[in-house]
Each structure stands twice: as structure tokens, then as C-alpha cells.
Design an enzyme around this catalytic site. Structure first.
Site, PDB file in Angstrom:
ATOM      1  N   LYS A   1      51.499  44.744  36.240  1.00 43.56           N
ATOM      2  CA  LYS A   1      51.750  43.517  36.795  1.00 43.56           C
ATOM      3  C   LYS A   1      53.367  43.389  37.124  1.00 43.56           C
ATOM      4  O   LYS A   1      53.332  42.814  38.541  1.00 43.56           O
ATOM      5  CB  LYS A   1      51.198  42.359  35.774  1.00 43.56           C
ATOM      6  CG  LYS A   1      49.654  42.196  35.694  1.00 43.56           C
ATOM      7  CD  LYS A   1      49.358  40.667  35.415  1.00 43.56           C
ATOM      8  CE  LYS A   1      47.899  40.939  35.401  1.00 43.56           C
ATOM      9  NZ  LYS A   1      47.220  39.812  34.708  1.00 43.56           N
TER      10      LYS A   1
ATOM     11  N   LYS B   1      37.101  41.070  41.558  1.00 38.66           N
ATOM     12  CA  LYS B   1      37.171  40.255  42.473  1.00 38.66           C
ATOM     13  C   LYS B   1      38.469  40.523  43.382  1.00 38.66           C
ATOM     14  O   LYS B   1      38.521  40.333  44.422  1.00 38.66           O
ATOM     15  CB  LYS B   1      37.363  38.863  41.882  1.00 38.66           C
ATOM     16  CG  LYS B   1      35.956  37.963  42.194  1.00 38.66           C
ATOM     17  CD  LYS B   1      36.321  36.660  41.798  1.00 38.66           C
ATOM     18  CE  LYS B   1      37.288  36.231  40.840  1.00 38.66           C
ATOM     19  NZ  LYS B   1      37.148  36.061  39.465  1.00 38.66           N
TER      20      LYS B   1
ATOM     21  N   LYS C   1      36.429  49.870  39.681  1.00 38.85           N
ATOM     22  CA  LYS C   1      35.388  48.762  38.906  1.00 38.85           C
ATOM     23  C   LYS C   1      35.212  47.917  39.766  1.00 38.85           C
ATOM     24  O   LYS C   1      35.877  47.342  40.646  1.00 38.85           O
ATOM     25  CB  LYS C   1      36.357  48.168  37.764  1.00 38.85           C
ATOM     26  CG  LYS C   1      35.795  48.650  36.561  1.00 38.85           C
ATOM     27  CD  LYS C   1      37.087  48.265  35.480  1.00 38.85           C
ATOM     28  CE  LYS C   1      36.731  46.904  34.899  1.00 38.85           C
ATOM     29  NZ  LYS C   1      37.645  46.545  33.736  1.00 38.85           N
TER      30      LYS C   1
END
Ligand code: TRP
Length: 336
Positions: A111, A201, A198
Site C-alpha cells: 500500500k 473490485k 484474482k
């Protein structure tokens, strides 16, 4: 033998898709028979990346409704911010967590990199670094024996054990239970548009199939799923086909799985037939969940009250732990 305790949590990040459902939620539902389960919707965790406060509360209720529609028992469900002891314990655990180890967490590094490269908004908050300590508090506060985890969360569970061990050493007793991972067979559901990735969203609409959808949309998405990627070595099944078969298996359609697989092996498989069978299997699950969701929506306020009450019940367990921890840690502890 006493029933073992399981804890698991999900972040409220909107729309549930078949990757979440088969990968986590269905398992939550299935193991409720066997264990004492605590399932949290972790809204404090959702603040570690840029977010919109109004939407956070909406997403939290949305996920709660969806989990109930999926078959999670309301008495097992809580909202993290309705049990503020999680945040309180997390402060104490911070003092037993290694800063260096936190900076080495893969999720933190990923991140951080996204933000630094300009692929994610905002700044790197101390909350982001501290995220796994709050997760440790979620787990330890209920003295969970098992945590169902995917590969990506194993490192956080190991950190939880390290923190618990350090606390236990400090207080001179085996106070916290060292949680074990609960590995269950969950399928890896891939994106229909790019079966090498994978289902998620964040990659965009084409990359996930929402559970709360319509039969037409599901059929359309499955019909357009990529089956030939061109780079599959001859004689091997393409990732796209593997994904379709995997979905059939995840939906417990074993008879159809066997018969279509033998069609494939004898070279007579019609892709459209496989796709329509998969779409039907997903639709069956979706229709039942949409139906239950509609019933819940008719009594929204009542359902919210039920969850506030279940959170209050679960909070009693957390408060008991907090009292014990404060005493052990040498903090003041007033019975209120
Ligand atoms: N970090 C988990 C995830 O991203 C969510 C989570 C928060 C969690 N607290 C937890 C998972 C405690 C298991 C146990 O999926």
C-alpha cells in the site's frame, strides 16, 4: 471438550462479489455449526486508507445486511466501532508490537508503494502501519483459537502471535491464547475478464461478478468470460476454463462438473454449454440471496437494532478481557 472459538473480520468495502463469497463468506456460514464464532465488520480498519465518512457507515450496514442474507447468524455478528475496546486494546498491544516488524508487513509495503507511485490517493498514515495491531486486538480480545485466513493474512496472524507472546512474557502468565490459522479449502476465484488475476473490485467492473445481481447480468458476464488466452501450452487447460470449472465446483455442482470435465477430456466440450451451466449455478445462489436481502430491506431498522444488540452482547466478552488486561498491565481499572 469445550467448543473452540473462531474469529474473523471483513472490511466494509461495498458490493460483495463471488470471489468474496466463495473465498470467505460461505466458509463463515459453514463453520458456524462447529465453532463459537465471532464475525466483525471492521470499520476502524477501513479508515486506514482515504475514505468518505458518510459512505463508510452506509457500507458497514450494507455489508451487515449482505452477510445476514448469506446466512451468517446475527448473534455472531458485530460492528467493530460498537465494541470500542478493540481500539483500547490495540493501544496496549502497540506497546508490545515491534515497529521494525510492522514496517516489514507485505500489505503495508504494497500500500505504501501504491501511494508513493501515485496509484493510490492520500498519504501513508500511522494507522496504515498500525493496521495489523488493531487486527491482533480483534483476535486476542475474544481469545480466539482459530482464525480462518487466506495466504495474504498469514503474516498478520504470525505478528498477532508474536505480540501475544510478548505480552504473556511481560505479565508472567499464558494469558492470551496464541491463535492458529484455520485453513479451509476455499477456491481461488479469478477475474472473468482476466483469469490470471484474482476477482476483485479494484481492477474495475469487468473483473468481478456481484452476488447481488440479476440472472441476465450474471449470464452476460459469464458468457463474455475469457476462455482462450493464447498463451496456454497445447494439451493444457486454459486459465479461463479452469476458472469456470472452479466456479462450478465452488457452487457444489459436482455432477455437472464431472460430466462437463469428461466432455472436455474427450474433446467435445462446448464452451457455451459450460458457461451457461456456470451462470445457472451462480444465479441459483444469487437469486436466493437477493430474495433474503429484500426481506431484510423491508425491516431495515429492526435488523439494525438486532445488530446493535448482538454487538452489545459481544462487547461484554471484550470488556471482560479488557478488565483483565488492564489489571495485568498495571493500569487503573475502575468497575463501572
Ligand atoms: N485484514 C483483514 C483483511 O484485509 C481484515 C481483518 C481485520 C481481519 N481484522 C481481522 C481478518 C481479524 C481476520 C481477523 O482481510
Amino acid at each position: 471438550m469445550a467448543t473452540k472459538t473462531v474469529l474473523s473480520c471483513i472490511q466494509p468495502t461495498g458490493d460483495m462479489h463471488f470471489g468474496n463469497y466463495f473465498g470467505a463468506v460461505k466458509n463463515w456460514v459453514d463453520i458456524q455449526q462447529k465453532y463459537d464464532c465471532f464475525y466483525g465488520v471492521v470499520d476502524y480498519h477501513a479508515m486506514t486508507m482515504p475514505y468518505n465518512p458518510k459512505q463508510l457507515q452506509e457500507n458497514t450496514w450494507e455489508l451487515i445486511f449482505n452477510l445476514i442474507a448469506a446466512g451468517v447468524k446475527t448473534e455472531n455478528l458485530f460492528v467493530q466501532s460498537l465494541v470500542p475496546e478493540h481500539a483500547e486494546l490495540s493501544w496496549i498491544l502497540n506497546c508490545f508490537a515491534s515497529y521494525g516488524q510492522l514496517t516489514r508487513m507485505t500489505q503495508f509495503k504494497d500500500k505504501t508503494q501504491q501511494v508513493e507511485e501515485g496509484n493510490a490517493d492520500g498519504f501513508i498514515s500511522a494507522g496504515l502501519l498500525d493496521y495489523p495491531v488493531l487486527q491482533a486486538a480483534d483476535i486476542l480480545i475474544y481469545k480466539a483459537d482459530f482464525v480462518p485466513v487466506g495466504k495474504d493474512q498469514e503474516q498478520h496472524l504470525e505478528l498477532t502471535r508474536n505480540i501475544a507472546q510478548r505480552f504473556n512474557n511481560q505479565v508472567g502468565q499464558e494469558y492470551f491464547v496464541l491463535p492458529e490459522p484455520l485453513f479451509t479449502e476455499t477456491p481461488k476465484v479469478m477475474s472473468p475478464a482476466d483469469p490470471m488475476k484474482k476477482m476483485s473490485k479494484s481492477a474495475g467492473e469487468k473483473h468481478y461478478i456481484p452476488v447481488f445481481s440479476t440472472p441476465e447480468k450474471i449470464k452476460k458476464q459469464i458468457r463474455s468470460a475469457v476462455t482462450d488466452t493464447g498463451d496456454t501450452p497445447s494439451g493444457e487447460m486454459s486459465q479461463g476454463l479452469i476458472n469456470l470449472f472452479e466456479l462450478l465446483k465452488a457452487a457444489n455442482k459436482m455432477n455437472q462438473h464431472h460430466s462437463l470435465m469428461s466432455d472436455y477430456q474427450s474433446g467435445v466440450l462446448k464452451y457455451v454449454h459450460l458457461k451457461d451451466t456456470v451462470a445457472e449455478a451462480l444465479t441459483e445462489i444469487s437469486v436466493a440471496m437477493v430474495d433474503r436481502r429484500q426481506q431484510l430491506d423491508e425491516n431495515k431498522e429492526e435488523v439494525k437494532e438486532i445488530i446493535r444488540n448482538s454487538s452489545a452482547e459481544i462487547r461484554k466478552v471484550a470488556q471482560k478481557t479488557m478488565n483483565e488486561v488492564k489489571s495485568l498491565a498495571g493500569l487503573m481499572n475502575i468497575k463501572m
